[in-house]
Design an enzyme around this catalytic site. Structure first.
Site, PDB file in Angstrom:
ATOM      1  N   LYS A  13       0.839  -1.212   0.000  1.00  0.00           N
ATOM      2  CA  LYS A  13       0.000   0.000   0.000  1.00  0.00           C
ATOM      3  C   LYS A  13       0.868   1.255   0.000  1.00  0.00           C
ATOM      4  O   LYS A  13       0.625   2.180  -0.781  1.00  0.00           O
ATOM      5  CB  LYS A  13      -0.917  -0.045   1.224  1.00  0.00           C
ATOM      6  CG  LYS A  13      -1.845   1.156   1.363  1.00  0.00           C
ATOM      7  CD  LYS A  13      -3.053   0.821   2.205  1.00  0.00           C
ATOM      8  CE  LYS A  13      -2.815   0.920   3.688  1.00  0.00           C
ATOM      9  NZ  LYS A  13      -2.676   2.301   4.203  1.00  0.00           N
ATOM     10  N   SER A  14       1.875   1.289   0.849  1.00  0.00           N
ATOM     11  CA  SER A  14       2.731   2.489   0.910  1.00  0.00           C
ATOM     12  C   SER A  14       3.372   2.763  -0.445  1.00  0.00           C
ATOM     13  O   SER A  14       3.435   3.907  -0.905  1.00  0.00           O
ATOM     14  CB  SER A  14       3.847   2.283   1.939  1.00  0.00           C
ATOM     15  OG  SER A  14       3.325   2.248   3.229  1.00  0.00           O
ATOM     16  N   ARG A  18       2.717   5.958  -3.387  1.00  0.00           N
ATOM     17  CA  ARG A  18       3.855   6.760  -3.855  1.00  0.00           C
ATOM     18  C   ARG A  18       4.067   6.626  -5.360  1.00  0.00           C
ATOM     19  O   ARG A  18       4.492   7.562  -6.017  1.00  0.00           O
ATOM     20  CB  ARG A  18       5.117   6.354  -3.077  1.00  0.00           C
ATOM     21  CG  ARG A  18       5.076   6.878  -1.625  1.00  0.00           C
ATOM     22  CD  ARG A  18       6.034   6.106  -0.750  1.00  0.00           C
ATOM     23  NE  ARG A  18       6.166   6.661   0.586  1.00  0.00           N
ATOM     24  CZ  ARG A  18       5.324   6.423   1.594  1.00  0.00           C
ATOM     25  NH1 ARG A  18       4.254   5.653   1.416  1.00  0.00           N
ATOM     26  NH2 ARG A  18       5.541   6.960   2.792  1.00  0.00           N
ATOM     27  N   GLY A  84      -4.808   8.265   5.698  1.00  0.00           N
ATOM     28  CA  GLY A  84      -3.825   9.184   6.292  1.00  0.00           C
ATOM     29  C   GLY A  84      -2.637   9.390   5.364  1.00  0.00           C
ATOM     30  O   GLY A  84      -2.104  10.504   5.265  1.00  0.00           O
ATOM     31  N   ARG A 112      -7.676  12.574  13.005  1.00  0.00           N
ATOM     32  CA  ARG A 112      -6.241  12.283  13.083  1.00  0.00           C
ATOM     33  C   ARG A 112      -5.394  13.550  12.915  1.00  0.00           C
ATOM     34  O   ARG A 112      -5.758  14.457  12.176  1.00  0.00           O
ATOM     35  CB  ARG A 112      -5.872  11.210  12.043  1.00  0.00           C
ATOM     36  CG  ARG A 112      -6.612   9.910  12.324  1.00  0.00           C
ATOM     37  CD  ARG A 112      -6.272   8.834  11.340  1.00  0.00           C
ATOM     38  NE  ARG A 112      -4.884   8.447  11.411  1.00  0.00           N
ATOM     39  CZ  ARG A 112      -4.290   7.646  10.531  1.00  0.00           C
ATOM     40  NH1 ARG A 112      -5.000   7.155   9.512  1.00  0.00           N
ATOM     41  NH2 ARG A 112      -3.032   7.336  10.660  1.00  0.00           N
ATOM     42  N   SER A 157       7.934   9.222  11.581  1.00  0.00           N
ATOM     43  CA  SER A 157       6.762   9.111  10.706  1.00  0.00           C
ATOM     44  C   SER A 157       7.169   9.259   9.251  1.00  0.00           C
ATOM     45  O   SER A 157       7.617  10.318   8.817  1.00  0.00           O
ATOM     46  CB  SER A 157       5.721  10.175  11.068  1.00  0.00           C
ATOM     47  OG  SER A 157       4.764  10.265  10.033  1.00  0.00           O
ATOM     48  N   ASP A 304       2.399  -1.029  11.958  1.00  0.00           N
ATOM     49  CA  ASP A 304       1.072  -1.471  11.506  1.00  0.00           C
ATOM     50  C   ASP A 304       0.785  -2.937  11.853  1.00  0.00           C
ATOM     51  O   ASP A 304      -0.347  -3.397  11.727  1.00  0.00           O
ATOM     52  CB  ASP A 304       0.944  -1.285   9.981  1.00  0.00           C
ATOM     53  CG  ASP A 304       0.906   0.187   9.593  1.00  0.00           C
ATOM     54  OD1 ASP A 304       0.590   1.034  10.459  1.00  0.00           O
ATOM     55  OD2 ASP A 304       1.202   0.505   8.430  1.00  0.00           O
ATOM     56  N   LYS A 331      -3.560   6.159  15.024  1.00  0.00           N
ATOM     57  CA  LYS A 331      -3.756   5.417  13.772  1.00  0.00           C
ATOM     58  C   LYS A 331      -5.249   5.445  13.405  1.00  0.00           C
ATOM     59  O   LYS A 331      -5.979   6.296  13.893  1.00  0.00           O
ATOM     60  CB  LYS A 331      -3.214   3.989  13.923  1.00  0.00           C
ATOM     61  CG  LYS A 331      -1.690   3.953  14.087  1.00  0.00           C
ATOM     62  CD  LYS A 331      -0.991   4.468  12.859  1.00  0.00           C
ATOM     63  CE  LYS A 331       0.507   4.547  13.039  1.00  0.00           C
ATOM     64  NZ  LYS A 331       1.175   5.228  11.938  1.00  0.00           N
ATOM     65  N   ARG A 377      -7.156  -2.866  10.206  1.00  0.00           N
ATOM     66  CA  ARG A 377      -6.196  -3.826  10.770  1.00  0.00           C
ATOM     67  C   ARG A 377      -6.759  -4.510  12.021  1.00  0.00           C
ATOM     68  O   ARG A 377      -6.416  -5.651  12.321  1.00  0.00           O
ATOM     69  CB  ARG A 377      -4.854  -3.162  11.031  1.00  0.00           C
ATOM     70  CG  ARG A 377      -4.227  -2.643   9.734  1.00  0.00           C
ATOM     71  CD  ARG A 377      -2.740  -2.473   9.780  1.00  0.00           C
ATOM     72  NE  ARG A 377      -2.299  -1.620   8.685  1.00  0.00           N
ATOM     73  CZ  ARG A 377      -2.077  -2.025   7.432  1.00  0.00           C
ATOM     74  NH1 ARG A 377      -2.202  -3.289   7.105  1.00  0.00           N
ATOM     75  NH2 ARG A 377      -1.686  -1.168   6.494  1.00  0.00           N
TER      76      ARG A 377
HETATM   77  C1  S3P Z   1       2.803   4.852   6.155  1.00  0.00           C
HETATM   78  C2  S3P Z   1       3.493   5.170   7.292  1.00  0.00           C
HETATM   79  C3  S3P Z   1       3.072   4.783   8.636  1.00  0.00           C
HETATM   80  C4  S3P Z   1       2.042   3.663   8.599  1.00  0.00           C
HETATM   81  C5  S3P Z   1       0.973   3.900   7.583  1.00  0.00           C
HETATM   82  C6  S3P Z   1       1.585   4.026   6.196  1.00  0.00           C
HETATM   83  C7  S3P Z   1       3.306   5.347   4.856  1.00  0.00           C
HETATM   84  O1  S3P Z   1       2.506   5.911   9.270  1.00  0.00           O
HETATM   85  O2  S3P Z   1       1.465   3.495   9.873  1.00  0.00           O
HETATM   86  O3  S3P Z   1       0.048   2.847   7.578  1.00  0.00           O
HETATM   87  O4  S3P Z   1       2.911   4.815   3.808  1.00  0.00           O
HETATM   88  O5  S3P Z   1       4.102   6.284   4.874  1.00  0.00           O
HETATM   89  P1  S3P Z   1       3.461   7.017   9.975  1.00  0.00           P
HETATM   90  O6  S3P Z   1       4.415   7.456   8.961  1.00  0.00           O
HETATM   91  O7  S3P Z   1       2.555   8.132  10.389  1.00  0.00           O
HETATM   92  O8  S3P Z   1       4.074   6.319  11.137  1.00  0.00           O
END
Ligand code: S3P
Length: 417
Positions: A13-14, A18, A84, A112, A157, A304, A331, A377
């Protein structure tokens, strides 16, 4: 009955978020194979379509025509849904664009904290006005010419770091970001893949802007955060033997593998590709798991995965302690409170602490009606608990699982045949 067989878990997902963002900002075409089409990533795709991007999807292949950092003013507020990552990263992008924009989100996202991004961006000269109390969504952004930043991250973060990298890429001069505790580095890695420059000197990240990026082609590996549910399920369900194929094992994400090793879990990596940072993960039922303490630099590497690790801890020998994890409170739900409540409802012994939780092991879990707090989650953790509990585990909010793992139940059926 155990979990058995091979599974290709959904894409990371991350990285998927991106890939859309860099593809939009680069010049020329970007092709992404195996993109995750979960609700959160769809949120990112829709936002960039509203920002003028042409994005074609064919199955899990995405083609995006980049706009060389010049986006179009959206005609209405961008809906960030539950995501987020979309919100925080896009703030860094929009802060330096030549127009006004508005971000809104669902009730969970609207609670958040966004100040963690808005404050350093404001130091760069951004004009960001939160309409929610405590700097929460909805947020109005008036794009500005920014100046470089020298910033020490108060929390580990990747979302904050990435927002600042996106802003720095559009800003003349050298920006510096210092990370005391490293967080996931997908933005830094992907920036290089798109032809950008970034230097990392110890804990300092240096970006000299403005930069121009060029479109590229990439394949996204499986998400270790999704694989984590099956890793835990196989470890605690008798007669399990599974192979999770082509999972991303970037070291900034593999804290769960270290924890499972420390617990004595039967897990091995096969077909490791060091360059692509991928591997197949072979996991087997492990009769005796040991308790662990999880703290410090390990936390961002598994943030996570803590819900499902806590479930694992209910089956281990002794007391598992999670500390230095106050981030859990902000979260998709307050995961300290929500998790402890869920584990207790299932008959486990768990207590919250200021910055984590303590779980006593070897509980026989029982069926119960639990609250997933609308958190994907936690819902998946409840579903995995259902595999070993005596009686049915029921919960509302199962639809939230599509946030990160749309085919979760199909995959469960596949492994549990
Ligand atoms: C993420 C970073 C994490 C993670 C989130 C995805 C990302 O959050 O908990 O699910 O893709 O950069 P933080 O960067 O706020 O810790």
């Amino acid at each position: 009955m155990g979990l058995r067989g091979n599974l290709k878990v959904p894409a990371d997902k991350s990285m998927s978020h991106r890939a859309v963002m860099f593809g939009a900002l680069a010049k020329g075409q970007t092709k992404v194979h195996n993109i995750l089409l979960s609700e959160d990533v769809k949120t990112t795709i829709q936002a960039f379509q509203q920002l003028g991007l042409t994005i074609q999807l064919k199955g899990s292949d995405m083609v995006i025509e980049g706009r060389d950092f010049t986006l179009t003013q959206p005609s209405e507020a961008l809906d960030m849904g539950n995501s987020g990552t979309t919100t925080r990263l896009i703030m860094g992008i929009l802060a330096a664009q030549n127009f006004d924009s508005e971000l809104k989100g669902d009730p969970s996202l609207s609670k958040r904290p966004m100040n963690r991004v808005a404050i350093p961006l404001t130091v760069m000269g951004a004009d960001i006005r939160a309409q929610g109390v405590k700097g929460t969504l909805p947020i109005h952004i008036t794009g500005k010419k920014l100046h470089p930043l020298d910033f020490e991250m108060p929390v580990a973060s990747a979302q904050v770091k990435s927002a600042l990298i996106f802003a720095a890429l559009q800003t003349a001069g050298k920006s510096k970001i210092t990370e005391e505790v490293p967080s996931r580095n997908h933005t830094e890695q992907m920036l290089k893949a798109f032809g950008g420059t970034i230097s990392i000197e110890g804990k300092k990240i240096i970006i000299e802007g403005p930069q121009h990026l060029r479109g590229t082609e990439m394949t996204i590996p499986g998400d270790i955060s999704s694989a984590a549910f099956w890793i835990a399920a196989a470890l605690i369900t008798p007669d399990s033997d599974i192979l999770l194929e082509n999972v991303g094992v970037n070291p900034t994400r593999t804290g769960i593998l270290d924890v499972v090793k420390a617990m004595g879990g039967k897990l091995e990596l096969l077909n490791v590709d060091d360059l692509a940072q991928t591997a197949d993960i072979h996991v087997q039922y492990t009769e005796t798991l040991k308790s662990v303490t999880i703290s410090g630099d390990l936390i961002p590497r598994l943030i996570d995965e803590i819900p499902v690790i806590a479930l694992l801890a209910t089956q281990a020998e002794g007391e598992t302690l999670v500390k230095d994890a106050a981030e859990l409170k902000v979260k998709e739900s307050d995961r300290i409170i929500a998790l402890v409540e869920m584990l207790r409802a299932l008959g486990a012994d768990a207590v919250p602490t200021e910055d984590g939780l303590i779980v006593q092991g070897q509980s026989k879990l029982q069926g119960a009606l639990v609250d997933s707090y609308g958190d994907h989650r936690l819902a998946m953790t409840a579903a995995i608990a259902g595999l070993i509990a005596d009686g049915e585990v029921q919960f509302a909010g199962g639809e939230m699982i599509a946030t990160s793992y749309p085919n979760f139940y199909q995959d469960m059926d596949k492994l549990c045949q």
